[in-house]
Design a protein around this motif. Sequence first.
Motif, mmCIF file in Angstrom:
data_model
loop_
_atom_site.group_PDB
_atom_site.id
_atom_site.type_symbol
_atom_site.label_atom_id
_atom_site.label_comp_id
_atom_site.label_asym_id
_atom_site.label_seq_id
_atom_site.Cartn_x
_atom_site.Cartn_y
_atom_site.Cartn_z
ATOM 1 N N MET A 69 -13.412 8.864 -5.428
ATOM 2 C CA MET A 69 -12.303 9.035 -4.484
ATOM 3 C C MET A 69 -12.801 9.656 -3.189
ATOM 4 O O MET A 69 -12.422 9.242 -2.101
ATOM 5 C CB MET A 69 -11.236 9.935 -5.108
ATOM 6 C CG MET A 69 -10.322 9.222 -6.078
ATOM 7 S SD MET A 69 -8.916 10.262 -6.500
ATOM 8 C CE MET A 69 -9.541 11.095 -7.930
ATOM 9 N N GLY A 70 -13.650 10.679 -3.358
ATOM 10 C CA GLY A 70 -14.189 11.326 -2.167
ATOM 11 C C GLY A 70 -14.955 10.330 -1.308
ATOM 12 O O GLY A 70 -14.780 10.281 -0.089
ATOM 13 N N SER B 79 -3.190 14.656 -0.728
ATOM 14 C CA SER B 79 -3.406 15.295 0.560
ATOM 15 C C SER B 79 -4.885 15.409 0.870
ATOM 16 O O SER B 79 -5.314 15.233 2.007
ATOM 17 C CB SER B 79 -2.722 16.656 0.528
ATOM 18 O OG SER B 79 -3.305 17.515 1.425
ATOM 19 N N SER B 80 -5.694 15.665 -0.147
ATOM 20 C CA SER B 80 -7.130 15.786 0.098
ATOM 21 C C SER B 80 -7.741 14.443 0.462
ATOM 22 O O SER B 80 -8.820 14.371 1.007
ATOM 23 C CB SER B 80 -7.826 16.354 -1.133
ATOM 24 O OG SER B 80 -8.081 15.320 -2.057
ATOM 25 N N LEU B 81 -7.034 13.360 0.143
ATOM 26 C CA LEU B 81 -7.538 12.042 0.517
ATOM 27 C C LEU B 81 -7.031 11.625 1.884
ATOM 28 O O LEU B 81 -7.185 10.479 2.278
ATOM 29 C CB LEU B 81 -7.122 11.005 -0.523
ATOM 30 C CG LEU B 81 -7.633 11.244 -1.939
ATOM 31 C CD1 LEU B 81 -7.027 10.256 -2.891
ATOM 32 C CD2 LEU B 81 -9.144 11.159 -1.978
ATOM 33 N N GLY B 82 -6.395 12.555 2.570
ATOM 34 C CA GLY B 82 -5.958 12.269 3.932
ATOM 35 C C GLY B 82 -4.555 11.719 4.027
ATOM 36 O O GLY B 82 -4.161 11.222 5.071
ATOM 37 N N VAL B 83 -3.779 11.793 2.946
ATOM 38 C CA VAL B 83 -2.414 11.285 2.996
ATOM 39 C C VAL B 83 -1.517 12.324 3.651
ATOM 40 O O VAL B 83 -1.526 13.493 3.265
ATOM 41 C CB VAL B 83 -1.903 10.975 1.570
ATOM 42 C CG1 VAL B 83 -0.461 10.549 1.614
ATOM 43 C CG2 VAL B 83 -2.761 9.908 0.932
ATOM 44 N N ALA C 74 -9.035 16.185 6.271
ATOM 45 C CA ALA C 74 -9.660 15.056 5.577
ATOM 46 C C ALA C 74 -9.906 13.912 6.552
ATOM 47 O O ALA C 74 -10.922 13.244 6.509
ATOM 48 C CB ALA C 74 -8.776 14.597 4.429
ATOM 49 N N ALA D 204 -7.579 5.791 -2.387
ATOM 50 C CA ALA D 204 -8.396 6.777 -1.686
ATOM 51 C C ALA D 204 -8.982 6.234 -0.388
ATOM 52 O O ALA D 204 -9.488 6.985 0.425
ATOM 53 C CB ALA D 204 -9.516 7.253 -2.608
ATOM 54 N N HIS D 205 -8.875 4.929 -0.190
ATOM 55 C CA HIS D 205 -9.354 4.353 1.070
ATOM 56 C C HIS D 205 -8.392 4.585 2.220
ATOM 57 O O HIS D 205 -8.607 4.099 3.326
ATOM 58 C CB HIS D 205 -9.586 2.847 0.924
ATOM 59 C CG HIS D 205 -10.882 2.512 0.288
ATOM 60 N ND1 HIS D 205 -11.080 2.617 -1.061
ATOM 61 C CD2 HIS D 205 -12.059 2.099 0.806
ATOM 62 C CE1 HIS D 205 -12.320 2.257 -1.350
ATOM 63 N NE2 HIS D 205 -12.940 1.951 -0.234
ATOM 64 N N HIS D 206 -7.320 5.303 1.923
ATOM 65 C CA HIS D 206 -6.269 5.509 2.907
ATOM 66 C C HIS D 206 -6.775 5.796 4.317
ATOM 67 O O HIS D 206 -6.307 5.243 5.304
ATOM 68 C CB HIS D 206 -5.389 6.662 2.429
ATOM 69 C CG HIS D 206 -4.263 6.967 3.340
ATOM 70 N ND1 HIS D 206 -3.210 6.100 3.501
ATOM 71 C CD2 HIS D 206 -4.024 8.012 4.159
ATOM 72 C CE1 HIS D 206 -2.370 6.604 4.374
ATOM 73 N NE2 HIS D 206 -2.834 7.762 4.790
ATOM 74 N N LEU D 207 -7.782 6.680 4.391
ATOM 75 C CA LEU D 207 -8.232 7.117 5.712
ATOM 76 C C LEU D 207 -8.880 6.003 6.522
ATOM 77 O O LEU D 207 -8.983 6.078 7.730
ATOM 78 C CB LEU D 207 -9.232 8.259 5.558
ATOM 79 C CG LEU D 207 -8.588 9.603 5.301
ATOM 80 C CD1 LEU D 207 -9.644 10.652 5.117
ATOM 81 C CD2 LEU D 207 -7.659 9.962 6.443
ATOM 82 N N THR E 177 -13.038 7.817 0.976
ATOM 83 C CA THR E 177 -12.465 8.258 2.245
ATOM 84 C C THR E 177 -13.482 8.158 3.361
ATOM 85 O O THR E 177 -13.161 8.437 4.503
ATOM 86 C CB THR E 177 -12.012 9.718 2.152
ATOM 87 O OG1 THR E 177 -13.143 10.508 1.793
ATOM 88 C CG2 THR E 177 -10.929 9.900 1.118
ATOM 89 N N LEU F 188 0.655 4.600 -2.320
ATOM 90 C CA LEU F 188 0.559 5.963 -1.792
ATOM 91 C C LEU F 188 1.672 6.831 -2.377
ATOM 92 O O LEU F 188 1.454 7.984 -2.736
ATOM 93 C CB LEU F 188 0.649 5.943 -0.267
ATOM 94 C CG LEU F 188 -0.575 5.359 0.433
ATOM 95 C CD1 LEU F 188 -0.312 5.222 1.923
ATOM 96 C CD2 LEU F 188 -1.782 6.248 0.207
ATOM 97 N N ARG G 69 0.813 -1.198 0.000
ATOM 98 C CA ARG G 69 0.000 0.000 0.000
ATOM 99 C C ARG G 69 0.857 1.264 0.000
ATOM 100 O O ARG G 69 0.500 2.279 -0.582
ATOM 101 C CB ARG G 69 -0.893 -0.039 1.234
ATOM 102 C CG ARG G 69 -1.892 1.015 1.239
ATOM 103 C CD ARG G 69 -2.926 0.794 2.312
ATOM 104 N NE ARG G 69 -3.786 1.952 2.293
ATOM 105 C CZ ARG G 69 -4.660 2.182 1.345
ATOM 106 N NH1 ARG G 69 -4.810 1.322 0.372
ATOM 107 N NH2 ARG G 69 -5.395 3.267 1.364
#
Lengths: 409, 375, 260, 312
Positions: free
Chosen positions: C165-166, B240-244, C77, C103-106, C169, B228, B224
Amino acid sequence: MSLSKNILRHMTGVAGATALILATSSLTGTLTTTARAADELHIGFVGVTSGPAAAWGTSNKRSMETRADWLNETGGVEIGGKKYKIVIDSFDDQKDPKLAIEGINQMISKGVHYVVGPNTDDGASAVRPDAEAKGVIYFPYAFPKELYTKPAKNAVLGMIANYQSGPAIFKWLKDNEKLQTLAMIAANESDALSQRDGGMAAAKAAGLKVVSGTVTYQSDTTDFAPILTPVIKSKPGAIYLAGVSPAHAPRIIKVGRELGFKGRFIATTGMDAKVLKEGAGDAANGFISVGGASTPELASPMMKEFVTRYTKKFGEYNDESNTKVYALDYILETLKANPKAMKDVNEFKKTIDSFSANNPFVNGGDKPNMKMRYVGMSSFGQKRQIFVPMVINEYRDGDFKTLFVGQAD
Amino acid sequence: MERFPSNPNLPSPQRGNLSNLSRFVQESRPTWPWLGTVFALILLFFVIPDFIASMRPEKQGLIYYQFTQIALLSIAAAGVWLTFYIGRINIGQGALCLVGAYVSAIVQVKLDVSYWLTIPLAGIFCVLVGIVIGWPILRLRGVYFAMITLILTEVAKLVVLNFPIVTNGARGITNIPLPEAVTLFGFTILPEFTADNNRMYFYFLSMFVMVLTFIALFRLVHSRIGRLCKSLQQNEELASSLGVNLVLLRLIPFCISCFMGGVAGALAAGVQHNVGPSIFTVQDSVNYMLYCFMGGLGNLFGPLVGTVILRMGWNYLTAAGDYQLLFYAIALIILMLIIPNGVMSLSPVRIYQRVVGWLGNRRPTLNTVPHNRKS
Amino acid sequence: METILEVNEVSRKFGGLVAVNGVSFTVKKGEILSVIGPNGAGKSTLFKLISSFMPTSSGNVTFRKERISGLAPHIVARKGVVRTFQETTIFRNMTVRETVIVAHHLRSRANLVGYYFGTHLARKDEREFGESADEILAFLNLTAMAHEQASNLPHGHLRALGIAMGLATNPVILLLDEPFAGMNHEETMRAVEMVRSLRDNRGLTVLLVEHDMPAVMKISDRIVVLNFGQKIAEGTPQEIQQNPAVIEAYLGTADESIGI
Amino acid sequence: MEQVVVNGLFSGAQYSLIALGLTLIFGLMNVLNFAHGQMYVLGGLVTYTIVTFGFGFIPPDAFTIFGIDFIFPIALICAGMVLAILGALFEKLLFRTVIRRSKRDESTMLLAAATAFLLDASLLLIFGEKLHSVPDLVDGIISTDLEPVFPAIPFSDSFNLPYYKLLLGVIAFVMILLFVAGMRFTRPGRAMRALAQDRMAAQLMGVNVGRYTMIGFAVGAMLAGMTGGLLLAASGGIQATEGGAKSILAFEMIMLGGAGVTGGAIAGGFILGMMQSVGHSFLGNFTDLVIFAALVVFLSIRPQGLMGKPWG
């Protein structure tokens, strides 16, 4: 210089090299390396012949090639009753120690036991383990004492080191010109800086006061006024250019004079009179450097012929080659003295202690104190330096004049 | 769950055997790394040494050394590749190699620590250096990052030259002892390196580290974290907007890269038995970058392939004598014009796809009569 | 309904220019709120301020009573305020499915070291992300393109990918930046349906910035109108359509653009 | 101190000129031209050849009219022309192809490095490893002969400046002015500036991108060549192998000033020149380390340099 002739020469050279490359790629590598005539004697050269430091190695390699061609033209060299054709195997290490090791291993793999080079401190230190383990005698143009003192055994210093010429020059200046103070500048590179340290010690031993010793410059510098300004402000009697490259010296000298410096410039490396003349002109008058044997008083007819041949082969002569003409002849003469050394470098080392032969490049080369022999007892504790007359030159009006001739022991 | 009705107006993308093939390759990936590793191990530890052993003894040292160089340079280049992977052009790896080499040498000579320990130690020290440097400069992108790292190599050299108390200044550290044997309960785990066998042993050591490096890198890229990093490479803002966490995710690969640089440096210090300020220079930093480009930035074996090609090529061109650099430059330019995306962009899959695509376009079915050479 | 996002007196200056000037409004849970305004009204700046991609000059934004302005975008986010991008901002060299999985990172529970070594938790995460991605792709009708490179997607599908993607999250509130730009009428209406279904099926709160008046009127529960960086009106679509200040702001062409 | 300032200004003028061509090429094509230093050396060596040997059958002293020797300016212009042609060829035959076919902009760095190697190798083969110099343009020196100019001011010291350096400084200054004016007031200049600012917008405005990119590369190379000619006279000569290091120096300057910005290149050059000059007088052997470290710190605080737009 004949530019068009030079270009033409290279065009044929490129064509030849292309043919060679194509030929080697069509044959297998082993075929080409093993298929060599039995009566060839291969001598290696590992040094820098490209990139910013190309000047150091190029003159070196070219002197060897000139001399080898010359010897071959006269039928080769007779060693142990057999005539050998001399072949120079050269390797460009690009001033990179990693490549220098590769170069020495190339030589080993080709069965070459005698190598001239490398030209830099780091390179010379790097090749030492392999040279000693695999039986290669090498003649570096690098000054670190560790290379020549025990337990090191296979390096032979190919010229006069700055810690040998430096004290002699400083002493001469002190005695004859009442020199009191000295300043030093060096490039920010290992060779230059260690030469500066050597010079510092030599100056101290000679009783000179070093008024400015910390100024260094990046090796890409072309405008030396900012660097020399503080040096000259310290009002030194002379300025020592530690390990300065032949391309930098004229610029430094010229700028120094423009900034109002009246004293002498000193270098302990070889320089080229033509470059000095073109680059600095009259400003270079009085510049002291260490030369080989091409001053009119010293140069033998053979040296003069060497210069002619070199000029014919490469378009122009480089006075630096004066200091680099010797190594090949030393190797060959020593082999003549002990043919067993052809295959065994330990024989060579044995011969070193007693070897002596006439020096063909200087007038009076048959006199005992001018003969070719190995020296270095006082500097290294063992004979690991070739004897060359320590000719201290002074540049005056386009030519080098011999200031005095000393000896390194 | 309610499905959003599909839009018939939108063109449906072409879906043929090409996509199926690429999907097959993508999804079947987890099975072949093991095969690849085993194959590589057999090749590097049995086939090549066996081949070398059949050569003349004088030649063996050279070949071992050449392979060793390729291994350790490609370890460093792999680090550079990883920073490319997060979209940073790194021309500062030479600095880290230099630091690693010096750490290994100093710790060995001054503190009398075993060589084996200094390899990870050099890597760890370089990670610390990487954190300190990377934190501020990783905000930079593109050529800005490239340039600042280029300066770093020069800074490293100057630090070495200007602090002789630690580094021995211009003289360098010579006579680093050869690695000693390591024994555990009477078993010799690692043999003693001697003047006669060290070329061969260093070959095994550096190949081992290289294989480890690429396994680690493979794992990273296909985990993963790799995805990223790739997202970072392509669009930092979006990531960054996806929380990275950008700061962290830039720093981790950079530090790994520094670690690889340090390890490569330590290996070089061992191989050379001495270190000096010029063992890794700006030229090396640029070379690592060139290896990555030559191999291809899209594939993690790019740096390895690039190193092999450029390094072997340079050696091969020794035959050209004075014209070595000229031929090298011309070869580079030609290669660049033919394969601007690096050698690994010519993956067999891609070529196969091309061929299949070509066949597919020209001959709808394989059973048609052979047609004339009109195309 | 509970208020989840509060914008308090937010301003942003660029040199001497005031792009956003003391704007305040609130967003309630589960509503669709649109921010509209003529070109240069400060919509995009406001959007960046809310998602914390740009620091505020004064004022603040709170999410569930917690201040989020000034935090790093990825932390915002993480708290559940997720934006999509106005332009076709995508990961060009990734496939659609890969993008959505990233995008599933969170939602990840394992840490990076865990992912590296493939621990049980990490593998479980991966599996779940894959399933969830497939579900989202199906929901947005992208399944057929799951293995295409994102850069090869047609325009409309790119926007869907942005929304995918949105969604991945797992946001509390989704900020959509001009989701209907460049679509024709029919496409817009479908997209409107889609956003609606997001709210209805997934319980999302949606805040969107948009030009397209008919779409806004159709989709929004409430509308905030900006002009020259200031809020000039707030209310339901019906209220806004009759608000003289708004008509004034859209000057002359009011009828057409508001779509009365 | 006067000497230090004069040295700094003179170095700065040289550096600015080197950086200008590089920044132009970078701004237009996003190509970091590793071969810039080599182009500069080629320019210097072309100038050297013409000044020393003339044009084959025309000897160099044939250009002396009314006692004034015009060979140097003529050689300088020739160097500029040779390099402009070379630059245009490089762009058209090499860079354009690679940019079009490669997936990433950075791939051009390998090509740029390869062209640098090519020039390096050819220059060394053709011109040899030695230093080549030309005679001073004019004789004489402005000198205060080791007496401070303003004895009342602390740090005041003696001051020496040869006339030829003054002349070259003026020429350098005029060249910088001409370049800036050309970029501002001529049609191609404006087109190139538009291109550098926003490629897409310029294209939409009807700028012929391919053509002006080529012209830009040619102008950048020409600047490098003419600078080489000037510096041949200003710094006591030129060596075939010193190009690579010069490129890196030029990179530092454009980073400091801001990449792709004309004003940045000029400012970066002068600042670096002055820093070196002042540094060498006060910091000894730590000068270069301090300058580099300061540069790293400065750039990590302000990544776009003094005048650059963020992210180029």
